[in-house]
Design a protein around this motif. Structure first.
Motif, PDB file in Angstrom:
ATOM      1  N   MET A 268       0.827  -1.214   0.000  1.00  0.00           N
ATOM      2  CA  MET A 268       0.000   0.000   0.000  1.00  0.00           C
ATOM      3  C   MET A 268       0.860   1.262   0.000  1.00  0.00           C
ATOM      4  O   MET A 268       0.542   2.240  -0.672  1.00  0.00           O
ATOM      5  N   ALA A 269       1.950   1.245   0.769  1.00  0.00           N
ATOM      6  CA  ALA A 269       2.836   2.410   0.834  1.00  0.00           C
ATOM      7  C   ALA A 269       3.441   2.700  -0.541  1.00  0.00           C
ATOM      8  O   ALA A 269       3.568   3.860  -0.945  1.00  0.00           O
ATOM      9  N   SER A 270       3.782   1.640  -1.280  1.00  0.00           N
ATOM     10  CA  SER A 270       4.327   1.816  -2.630  1.00  0.00           C
ATOM     11  C   SER A 270       3.274   2.425  -3.547  1.00  0.00           C
ATOM     12  O   SER A 270       3.551   3.335  -4.331  1.00  0.00           O
ATOM     13  N   ALA A 271       2.032   1.919  -3.446  1.00  0.00           N
ATOM     14  CA  ALA A 271       0.950   2.419  -4.299  1.00  0.00           C
ATOM     15  C   ALA A 271       0.633   3.881  -4.002  1.00  0.00           C
ATOM     16  O   ALA A 271       0.251   4.636  -4.899  1.00  0.00           O
TER      17      ALA A 271
ATOM     18  N   VAL B  48       7.526   6.506   6.918  1.00  0.00           N
ATOM     19  CA  VAL B  48       6.111   6.194   7.183  1.00  0.00           C
ATOM     20  C   VAL B  48       5.940   4.678   7.305  1.00  0.00           C
ATOM     21  O   VAL B  48       5.250   4.188   8.201  1.00  0.00           O
ATOM     22  N   ARG B  49       6.590   3.922   6.416  1.00  0.00           N
ATOM     23  CA  ARG B  49       6.501   2.453   6.456  1.00  0.00           C
ATOM     24  C   ARG B  49       7.073   1.911   7.765  1.00  0.00           C
ATOM     25  O   ARG B  49       6.507   1.002   8.381  1.00  0.00           O
TER      26      ARG B  49
ATOM     27  N   ALA C 294      -4.949   0.410   8.893  1.00  0.00           N
ATOM     28  CA  ALA C 294      -5.116   1.413   9.955  1.00  0.00           C
ATOM     29  C   ALA C 294      -3.760   1.877  10.483  1.00  0.00           C
ATOM     30  O   ALA C 294      -3.566   3.063  10.763  1.00  0.00           O
ATOM     31  N   SER C 295      -2.804   0.949  10.592  1.00  0.00           N
ATOM     32  CA  SER C 295      -1.457   1.286  11.082  1.00  0.00           C
ATOM     33  C   SER C 295      -0.756   2.235  10.116  1.00  0.00           C
ATOM     34  O   SER C 295      -0.097   3.194  10.533  1.00  0.00           O
ATOM     35  N   LEU C 296      -0.899   1.970   8.818  1.00  0.00           N
ATOM     36  CA  LEU C 296      -0.258   2.829   7.815  1.00  0.00           C
ATOM     37  C   LEU C 296      -0.931   4.197   7.768  1.00  0.00           C
ATOM     38  O   LEU C 296      -0.255   5.231   7.641  1.00  0.00           O
TER      39      LEU C 296
END
Length: 242
Positions: free
Chosen positions: A65-68, A75-76, A103-105
């Motif tokens: 998700m972080a990449s997208a 942040v990761r 939710a954590s991200l």
């Protein structure tokens, strides 16, 4: 270096997939079979129990998700720490791995000052918006996380960049938001909507061509929101200047 973004913090052995020796020569078929067996056993040893398998799946989801969303490593890393805490404090029962990972991200992006909207998260997540908001509130409450409300200004640089607008427009958008904060009209309003409206209003002031539709697409909010907000921002700015 160790990293919280890997379930074993990067401390275990990793067997490469290239099927080549140290000199770059291809392995024989017998050696390839042997290496494949070693990879299988290595993977089993790296995830020895259900907790480690859970963590590996969640961290993979956070990374995807972080990449997208184009979120940076800090942040990761923060999201990985939050998820580990949720797992250690037994917050997972009754909730999906994907939901707590998302939710954590989302919380990490807010904490680090690089937020994304709920709609942007929902577009790349494997859970719906309702589950994300419910799980997010649960996680920050149970872990006692301090998450400041998103600042509309934090969205401005990204919107300006995506719309290929000038530094002057970015500066004017920030000025409009500062005036709105001083007048107390930002309370209770969507920070994404305020940021998008400020960018649109600033583009008008600096004579840059951008439509409400273009801003709406980039910010993922309705054109109605932009129409309602941008006039209010301009009027407030004029009142303060007067």
């Amino acid at each position: 270096p160790t990293t919280n973004m890997m379930h074993d913090k990067g401390l275990s052995t990793n067997i490469g997939w290239q099927d080549k020796d140290a000199y770059g020569k291809s392995l024989s078929s017998r050696q390839r079979e042997k290496m494949q067996r070693l990879r299988t056993w290595n993977e089993r040893f790296r995830t020895r129990d259900s907790k480690e398998r859970n963590l590996k799946q969640a961290l993979g989801e956070i990374d995807r998700m972080a990449s997208a969303l184009g979120l940076p490593d800090n942040v990761r890393e923060t999201a990985s720490v939050i998820y580990r805490r949720a797992l250690d404090e037994d917050l997972l029962p009754g909730r999906s791995i994907e939901g707590v990972a998302t939710a954590s991200l989302y919380a990490a992006a807010r904490q680090v000052g690089n937020p994304r909207s709920l709609d942007e998260f929902t577009a790349v997540a494997r859970v719906d918006k309702m589950e994300l908001t419910r799980t997010y509130r649960y996680v920050i409450r149970e872990l006692g996380l301090r998450v400041q409300p998103a600042d509309p200004e934090s969205y401005v640089p990204r919107f300006v960049s995506k719309l290929d607008l000038s530094e002057e427009t970015q500066r004017l958008a920030r000025d409009l938001l500062d005036s709105a904060k001083s007048a107390g009209i930002t309370s209770g309003k969507s920070p994404v909507g305020l940021a998008a409206s400020a960018v649109y209003a600033a583009a008008l002031l600096s004579n840059e061509k951008v439509t409400q539709s273009q801003v709406s697409d980039v910010a993922d909010i309705s054109e109605v929101t932009i129409r309602n907000r941008y006039k209010e921002l301009l009027e407030t700015s004029e009142e303060i200047a007067a």
